[in-house]
Design a protein around this motif. Structure first.
Motif, PDB file in Angstrom:
ATOM      1  N   VAL A  62      11.847 -37.423  85.667  1.00  0.00           N
ATOM      2  CA  VAL A  62      12.947 -37.363  85.289  1.00  0.00           C
ATOM      3  C   VAL A  62      13.228 -36.466  84.562  1.00  0.00           C
ATOM      4  O   VAL A  62      13.339 -35.089  84.318  1.00  0.00           O
ATOM      5  CB  VAL A  62      13.765 -38.241  85.423  1.00  0.00           C
ATOM      6  N   CYS A  63      12.186 -36.443  83.213  1.00  0.00           N
ATOM      7  CA  CYS A  63      12.476 -35.290  82.123  1.00  0.00           C
ATOM      8  C   CYS A  63      11.767 -34.060  82.433  1.00  0.00           C
ATOM      9  O   CYS A  63      12.002 -33.440  81.485  1.00  0.00           O
ATOM     10  CB  CYS A  63      11.297 -36.553  80.684  1.00  0.00           C
ATOM     11  N   ARG A  64      10.509 -34.084  83.066  1.00  0.00           N
ATOM     12  CA  ARG A  64       9.842 -33.139  83.480  1.00  0.00           C
ATOM     13  C   ARG A  64      11.217 -32.293  84.408  1.00  0.00           C
ATOM     14  O   ARG A  64      11.046 -31.029  83.897  1.00  0.00           O
ATOM     15  CB  ARG A  64       8.326 -33.556  83.905  1.00  0.00           C
ATOM     16  N   ALA A  65      11.378 -32.510  85.383  1.00  0.00           N
ATOM     17  CA  ALA A  65      12.428 -32.161  86.127  1.00  0.00           C
ATOM     18  C   ALA A  65      13.301 -31.098  85.428  1.00  0.00           C
ATOM     19  O   ALA A  65      13.340 -30.541  85.544  1.00  0.00           O
ATOM     20  CB  ALA A  65      12.618 -32.886  87.285  1.00  0.00           C
ATOM     21  N   ILE A  66      14.073 -32.282  84.529  1.00  0.00           N
ATOM     22  CA  ILE A  66      15.104 -31.791  83.769  1.00  0.00           C
ATOM     23  C   ILE A  66      14.938 -30.300  82.598  1.00  0.00           C
ATOM     24  O   ILE A  66      15.406 -29.026  83.242  1.00  0.00           O
ATOM     25  CB  ILE A  66      15.906 -32.683  82.982  1.00  0.00           C
ATOM     26  N   ARG A  67      13.433 -30.528  82.152  1.00  0.00           N
ATOM     27  CA  ARG A  67      13.356 -29.642  81.612  1.00  0.00           C
ATOM     28  C   ARG A  67      12.591 -28.096  81.354  1.00  0.00           C
ATOM     29  O   ARG A  67      12.577 -27.076  81.475  1.00  0.00           O
ATOM     30  CB  ARG A  67      11.907 -30.078  80.801  1.00  0.00           C
ATOM     31  N   SER A  68      12.065 -28.524  83.472  1.00  0.00           N
ATOM     32  CA  SER A  68      12.354 -27.739  83.889  1.00  0.00           C
ATOM     33  C   SER A  68      12.917 -26.016  84.536  1.00  0.00           C
ATOM     34  O   SER A  68      12.617 -25.273  84.737  1.00  0.00           O
ATOM     35  CB  SER A  68      11.008 -27.799  85.277  1.00  0.00           C
ATOM     36  N   GLU A  69      13.791 -26.805  84.521  1.00  0.00           N
ATOM     37  CA  GLU A  69      15.353 -26.720  85.054  1.00  0.00           C
ATOM     38  C   GLU A  69      16.343 -25.860  83.958  1.00  0.00           C
ATOM     39  O   GLU A  69      17.203 -24.803  84.296  1.00  0.00           O
ATOM     40  CB  GLU A  69      16.195 -26.955  86.526  1.00  0.00           C
ATOM     41  N   ALA A  70      16.129 -26.666  82.395  1.00  0.00           N
ATOM     42  CA  ALA A  70      16.700 -26.025  81.698  1.00  0.00           C
ATOM     43  C   ALA A  70      16.997 -26.491  80.405  1.00  0.00           C
ATOM     44  O   ALA A  70      15.308 -27.324  80.082  1.00  0.00           O
ATOM     45  CB  ALA A  70      18.277 -26.790  82.333  1.00  0.00           C
ATOM     46  N   ASP A  71      17.762 -26.397  79.513  1.00  0.00           N
ATOM     47  CA  ASP A  71      16.666 -26.569  77.727  1.00  0.00           C
ATOM     48  C   ASP A  71      17.927 -27.456  77.440  1.00  0.00           C
ATOM     49  O   ASP A  71      18.443 -28.035  76.215  1.00  0.00           O
ATOM     50  CB  ASP A  71      16.965 -25.050  77.279  1.00  0.00           C
ATOM     51  N   THR A  72      18.694 -28.417  78.427  1.00  0.00           N
ATOM     52  CA  THR A  72      19.222 -29.726  77.904  1.00  0.00           C
ATOM     53  C   THR A  72      18.153 -30.439  76.631  1.00  0.00           C
ATOM     54  O   THR A  72      17.461 -30.828  76.928  1.00  0.00           O
ATOM     55  CB  THR A  72      19.930 -30.291  79.157  1.00  0.00           C
ATOM     56  N   PRO A  73      19.170 -31.042  76.066  1.00  0.00           N
ATOM     57  CA  PRO A  73      18.678 -31.631  74.745  1.00  0.00           C
ATOM     58  C   PRO A  73      18.061 -33.398  75.640  1.00  0.00           C
ATOM     59  O   PRO A  73      19.227 -33.344  75.961  1.00  0.00           O
ATOM     60  CB  PRO A  73      19.573 -31.507  73.740  1.00  0.00           C
ATOM     61  N   ILE A  74      16.813 -33.727  75.429  1.00  0.00           N
ATOM     62  CA  ILE A  74      16.819 -35.214  75.953  1.00  0.00           C
ATOM     63  C   ILE A  74      16.304 -36.124  75.257  1.00  0.00           C
ATOM     64  O   ILE A  74      15.692 -35.967  73.832  1.00  0.00           O
ATOM     65  CB  ILE A  74      15.561 -34.538  76.836  1.00  0.00           C
TER      66      ILE A  74
END
Length: 225
Positions: free
Chosen positions: A60-72
């Motif tokens: 999930v973390c990788r998928a979000i980071r591949s699409e956006a710069d939303t802080p996690i």
């Protein structure tokens, strides 16, 4: 500021969201990785538990980071430092031990401090953090809030960044290339179709197409609504 809490444990999720709301955050929770991937673009920060039953939290973390710069910020049950390293390598901005961050009050105060620190790094240019007004449009960059005629408009992270860029230079036409360079990474946007879709969505949410004017073949600028 909107925080998306991703945790399938109801008690833990309720504890975190309730605590964040008491600290002034607009916090919502989802139970699965699938829901997280559907909703992360509505949040300013994602608080992601790695222990998910439907999708591996690291994926999930990788998928979000591949699409956006939303802080996690990743939260893990494991006290193994290697597990935290995996979270950082997957693209998270910080990692916390779940047991520590749920300790009241010091653990939760640390969680809030970590959130604030991550957001400071995500928004380093404080000169741009100001309120901008144009007609009935009000944009607060500190709170990442937009209102039109007093009505709050809910935007995704990229929609807000796009509107903020145009609002900073209200009389200037911002070229497509400039927008892609500042709002998206040049290498990420393969087509201007992504930009056009975001402009169309913004116009709909703001309630009038005239809020964003098109300079055909060049770019866009902020209108008067």
């Amino acid at each position: 500021m909107r925080v998306l809490v991703v945790n399938e444990d109801h008690a833990v999720a309720d504890s975190i969201t309730t605590g964040l709301r008491r600290h002034g955050y607009d916090a919502e929770s989802v139970e699965t990785g699938t829901e997280a991937l559907r909703n992360y673009d509505q949040a300013d920060l994602v608080l992601l538990d790695l222990e998910l039953s439907d999708v591996d939290g690291l994926e999930v973390c990788r998928a979000i980071r591949s699409e956006a710069d939303t802080p996690i910020i990743v939260i893990t049950d494991s006290d193994d430092r290697g597990h935290r390293v995996l979270g950082l390598k997957a693209g998270s901005d910080d990692c916390l031990d779940k047991r520590e961050c749920l300790e009241i009050p010091l653990g939760f105060h640390e969680l809030v401090a970590r959130i604030e620190a991550v957001m400071r790094r995500a928004r380093p240019d404080r000169r741009r953090k100001r309120q901008i007004s144009r007609g009935s449009l009000r944009l607060d960059a500190d709170l990442r809030e937009v209102r039109v005629d007093g009505r709050r408009v809910t935007l995704t992270r990229k929609e807000f960044d796009l509107l903020h860029l145009l609002a900073r230079y209200p009389e200037k036409i911002i070229t497509r290339r400039q927008i892609m360079a500042e709002v998206w990474d040049d290498h990420y946007v393969a087509s201007s179709r992504t930009l056009d879709m975001h402009v169309s969505s913004l116009r709909g949410k703001l309630g009038a197409g005239s809020w964003i004017e098109t300079a055909r073949g060049v770019g866009f600028r902020l209108g008067h609504g």
